[in-house]
Scaffold this motif. Structure first.
Motif, PDB file in Angstrom:
ATOM      1  N   GLY A 189     -48.135  19.254  -1.897  1.00 61.88           N
ATOM      2  CA  GLY A 189     -49.403  18.849  -2.426  1.00 61.88           C
ATOM      3  C   GLY A 189     -49.481  17.689  -3.113  1.00 61.88           C
ATOM      4  N   ILE A 190     -48.392  17.181  -4.065  1.00 64.01           N
ATOM      5  CA  ILE A 190     -48.424  16.131  -4.778  1.00 64.01           C
ATOM      6  C   ILE A 190     -48.357  14.873  -3.923  1.00 64.01           C
ATOM      7  CG2 ILE A 190     -46.849  14.857  -6.435  1.00 64.01           C
ATOM      8  CD1 ILE A 190     -46.061  17.422  -7.651  1.00 64.01           C
ATOM      9  N   LEU A 191     -47.499  14.883  -3.063  1.00 64.28           N
ATOM     10  CA  LEU A 191     -47.370  13.824  -1.941  1.00 64.28           C
ATOM     11  C   LEU A 191     -48.718  13.619  -1.297  1.00 64.28           C
ATOM     12  CD1 LEU A 191     -45.551  11.992  -0.434  1.00 64.28           C
ATOM     13  CD2 LEU A 191     -44.980  13.561   1.150  1.00 64.28           C
TER      14      LEU A 191
ATOM     15  N   LEU B  21     -40.655  12.184  -7.297  1.00 61.99           N
ATOM     16  CA  LEU B  21     -39.499  11.425  -7.600  1.00 61.99           C
ATOM     17  C   LEU B  21     -38.320  11.901  -7.827  1.00 61.99           C
ATOM     18  CD1 LEU B  21     -41.314   8.491  -9.117  1.00 61.99           C
ATOM     19  CD2 LEU B  21     -40.682   8.732  -6.895  1.00 61.99           C
ATOM     20  N   THR B  22     -38.234  13.043  -8.711  1.00 60.47           N
ATOM     21  CA  THR B  22     -37.191  13.788  -9.245  1.00 60.47           C
ATOM     22  C   THR B  22     -36.454  14.514  -8.088  1.00 60.47           C
ATOM     23  OG1 THR B  22     -37.998  14.327 -11.581  1.00 60.47           O
ATOM     24  CG2 THR B  22     -36.065  15.585 -10.575  1.00 60.47           C
ATOM     25  N   ILE B  23     -37.357  15.280  -7.171  1.00 63.88           N
ATOM     26  CA  ILE B  23     -36.863  16.201  -6.115  1.00 63.88           C
ATOM     27  C   ILE B  23     -36.364  14.939  -5.175  1.00 63.88           C
ATOM     28  CG2 ILE B  23     -37.686  17.082  -4.148  1.00 63.88           C
ATOM     29  CD1 ILE B  23     -39.775  18.827  -6.071  1.00 63.88           C
ATOM     30  N   VAL B  24     -36.879  13.874  -5.004  1.00 66.37           N
ATOM     31  CA  VAL B  24     -36.562  12.949  -3.918  1.00 66.37           C
ATOM     32  C   VAL B  24     -35.240  12.435  -4.225  1.00 66.37           C
ATOM     33  CG1 VAL B  24     -37.070  10.559  -2.839  1.00 66.37           C
ATOM     34  CG2 VAL B  24     -38.717  12.412  -2.821  1.00 66.37           C
ATOM     35  N   ALA B  25     -35.005  11.922  -5.629  1.00 67.31           N
ATOM     36  CA  ALA B  25     -33.856  11.548  -6.215  1.00 67.31           C
ATOM     37  C   ALA B  25     -32.585  12.578  -5.841  1.00 67.31           C
ATOM     38  CB  ALA B  25     -34.000  10.962  -7.552  1.00 67.31           C
ATOM     39  N   ALA B  26     -32.884  13.842  -6.294  1.00 69.20           N
ATOM     40  CA  ALA B  26     -32.018  14.937  -6.145  1.00 69.20           C
ATOM     41  C   ALA B  26     -31.573  15.010  -4.367  1.00 69.20           C
ATOM     42  CB  ALA B  26     -32.448  16.281  -6.637  1.00 69.20           C
ATOM     43  N   GLU B  27     -32.597  14.937  -3.547  1.00 77.13           N
ATOM     44  CA  GLU B  27     -32.173  15.035  -2.332  1.00 77.13           C
ATOM     45  C   GLU B  27     -31.339  13.687  -1.953  1.00 77.13           C
ATOM     46  OE1 GLU B  27     -31.944  16.201   1.458  1.00 77.13           O
ATOM     47  OE2 GLU B  27     -32.915  17.387  -0.115  1.00 77.13           O
ATOM     48  N   TRP B  28     -31.742  12.517  -2.225  1.00 77.47           N
ATOM     49  CA  TRP B  28     -30.937  11.332  -1.968  1.00 77.47           C
ATOM     50  C   TRP B  28     -29.505  11.404  -2.524  1.00 77.47           C
ATOM     51  CZ3 TRP B  28     -28.351   7.805  -5.580  1.00 77.47           C
ATOM     52  CH2 TRP B  28     -27.716   6.684  -5.031  1.00 77.47           C
ATOM     53  N   PHE B  29     -29.392  12.274  -3.625  1.00 80.47           N
ATOM     54  CA  PHE B  29     -27.774  12.306  -4.068  1.00 80.47           C
ATOM     55  C   PHE B  29     -27.317  13.383  -3.418  1.00 80.47           C
ATOM     56  CE2 PHE B  29     -24.608  13.808  -7.223  1.00 80.47           C
ATOM     57  CZ  PHE B  29     -24.127  12.606  -7.597  1.00 80.47           C
TER      58      PHE B  29
ATOM     59  N   LEU C 214     -46.372  12.755 -10.209  1.00 81.45           N
ATOM     60  CA  LEU C 214     -45.423  11.845  -9.275  1.00 81.45           C
ATOM     61  C   LEU C 214     -44.073  11.826  -9.528  1.00 81.45           C
ATOM     62  CD1 LEU C 214     -45.329  10.218  -6.745  1.00 81.45           C
ATOM     63  CD2 LEU C 214     -45.454   8.258  -7.966  1.00 81.45           C
ATOM     64  N   VAL C 215     -43.835  12.115 -11.075  1.00 82.29           N
ATOM     65  CA  VAL C 215     -42.467  12.332 -11.610  1.00 82.29           C
ATOM     66  C   VAL C 215     -41.831  13.549 -11.080  1.00 82.29           C
ATOM     67  CG1 VAL C 215     -41.127  12.759 -13.822  1.00 82.29           C
ATOM     68  CG2 VAL C 215     -43.321  11.239 -13.705  1.00 82.29           C
TER      69      VAL C 215
ATOM     70  N   ARG D 277     -51.986  14.331  -2.508  1.00 78.48           N
ATOM     71  CA  ARG D 277     -52.721  13.516  -3.415  1.00 78.48           C
ATOM     72  C   ARG D 277     -52.449  12.370  -3.841  1.00 78.48           C
ATOM     73  NH1 ARG D 277     -52.003  19.050  -5.280  1.00 78.48           N
ATOM     74  NH2 ARG D 277     -50.535  18.621  -6.870  1.00 78.48           N
ATOM     75  N   GLY D 278     -51.191  12.185  -3.628  1.00 77.28           N
ATOM     76  CA  GLY D 278     -50.761  10.661  -4.139  1.00 77.28           C
ATOM     77  C   GLY D 278     -51.062   9.841  -2.984  1.00 77.28           C
ATOM     78  N   VAL D 279     -50.979  10.185  -1.683  1.00 73.88           N
ATOM     79  CA  VAL D 279     -51.388   9.145  -0.666  1.00 73.88           C
ATOM     80  C   VAL D 279     -52.877   9.265  -0.670  1.00 73.88           C
ATOM     81  CG1 VAL D 279     -51.770   9.219   1.814  1.00 73.88           C
ATOM     82  CG2 VAL D 279     -49.405   9.760   1.062  1.00 73.88           C
ATOM     83  N   ALA D 280     -53.655  10.163  -1.242  1.00 74.37           N
ATOM     84  CA  ALA D 280     -54.960  10.026  -0.967  1.00 74.37           C
ATOM     85  C   ALA D 280     -55.807   9.352  -2.007  1.00 74.37           C
ATOM     86  CB  ALA D 280     -55.645  11.486  -0.863  1.00 74.37           C
ATOM     87  N   PHE D 281     -55.198   9.684  -3.499  1.00 77.84           N
ATOM     88  CA  PHE D 281     -55.819   9.211  -4.653  1.00 77.84           C
ATOM     89  C   PHE D 281     -54.891   8.477  -5.332  1.00 77.84           C
ATOM     90  CE2 PHE D 281     -57.359  13.756  -3.684  1.00 77.84           C
ATOM     91  CZ  PHE D 281     -58.736  13.351  -3.098  1.00 77.84           C
ATOM     92  N   GLY D 282     -53.530   8.132  -5.091  1.00 72.61           N
ATOM     93  CA  GLY D 282     -52.882   7.045  -5.910  1.00 72.61           C
ATOM     94  C   GLY D 282     -51.808   7.878  -6.715  1.00 72.61           C
ATOM     95  N   ALA D 283     -50.877   7.362  -7.278  1.00 70.43           N
ATOM     96  CA  ALA D 283     -49.989   7.980  -8.217  1.00 70.43           C
ATOM     97  C   ALA D 283     -50.420   8.437  -9.381  1.00 70.43           C
ATOM     98  CB  ALA D 283     -48.862   7.002  -8.511  1.00 70.43           C
ATOM     99  N   GLY D 284     -50.092   9.638  -9.739  1.00 65.04           N
ATOM    100  CA  GLY D 284     -50.383  10.240 -11.121  1.00 65.04           C
ATOM    101  C   GLY D 284     -49.098  10.644 -11.762  1.00 65.04           C
TER     102      GLY D 284
END
Length: 264
Positions: free
Chosen positions: A139-141, A157-165, A153-154, A143-150
């Protein structure tokens, strides 16, 4: 068309769907988000979102309940394909795999997401708030695509960073309650991964290709519920010994017993 190319095109199309309401606000194709939407006039609601809303409201809204049926039927027939073929968060995860990251030990699959699902539903009922629906990274993703970052988004980004690691879909396998619910339903799916050992070189290419840490063709309950039918193991097998099958579930254990430790 090779299965992985087909999946990539479907993933791209699914990601583009999020842009349609922004670029074409009133259209007959897609309105809404991956939480709740209309596809060609057919109402669709994420099963977990519908369940959360019903528990929070302490009543069943039948239009909401009917909007879950197409997705539940797809999971019963094709398995957890939303996770592997459509989910924009999964697509984002696979994109960041292109960036080299530390190779950490693989966290084994476990019952944590299913326990979190039970706790979450209990909290929804007590608090009267669909908690995960409000905080869902999908849902955050969206809304971010539709309305911009809020500020939310943190979380993403935390989930994405954990996934990258950690890689190997740490969020999908170890936390995501929405995926857990799909996993429970897809336990009885008709389309399955079939694996055989005749002529197999035991190279473990299929097991290494699986980002869900599943034993290809395995019949262990966690393997069955975690498998997203993404087809990565099929594409990776050099001898083409793995395929999709409409056959009934094996009853004598996995035919790929030599992979028992590879996905553990």
């Amino acid at each position: 068309m090779q299965i992985m190319k087909l999946r990539k095109w479907i993933q791209i199309a699914a990601f583009v769907l999020m842009l349609i309401p922004v670029l074409w606000p009133i259209n007959p194709v897609w309105l809404g988000s991956y939480i709740s939407a209309q596809l060609a006039g057919v109402a669709l609601t994420d099963p977990l979102a519908a369940l959360e809303v019903s528990l929070a409201a302490k009543q069943i809204g039948w239009p909401l309940a009917w909007s879950v049926v197409p997705l539940l039927l797809s999971a019963l027939l094709l398995g957890r394909i939303f996770c592997g073929w459509i989910c924009p968060l999964n697509t984002l995860f696979e994109l960041i795999y292109l960036i080299k990251s530390p190779r950490n030990s693989i966290v084994p699959n476990g019952w944590l997401p299913y326990r979190l699902l039970v706790v979450l539903l209990f909290v929804d009922w007590i608090m009267g708030v669909p908690l995960f629906t409000l905080l869902s990274p999908v849902g955050i993703l969206n809304r971010g695509v539709a309305f911009g970052a809020g500020i939310e988004l943190v979380v993403l980004l935390t989930i994405v960073a954990a996934e990258w690691f950690y890689r190997k879909k740490i969020w999908c396998r170890m936390i995501c309650p929405a995926g857990a619910l799909y996993g429970i339903v897809s336990r009885w799916r008709k389309l399955r991964i079939a694996a055989g050992t005749d002529g197999c070189e035991q190279c473990r290419c299929c097991a290494d290709a699986c980002t869900m840490n599943v034993k290809p063709g395995g019949t262990a309950l966690l393997d069955q519920m975690a498998c997203t039918n993404c087809g990565a193991c099929i594409a990776a097998c050099p001898r083409k010994k793995i395929s999709f099958s409409w056959k009934k579930r094996q009853k004598r254990g996995s035919k790929c017993e030599h992979f028992e430790d590879a996905a553990g």
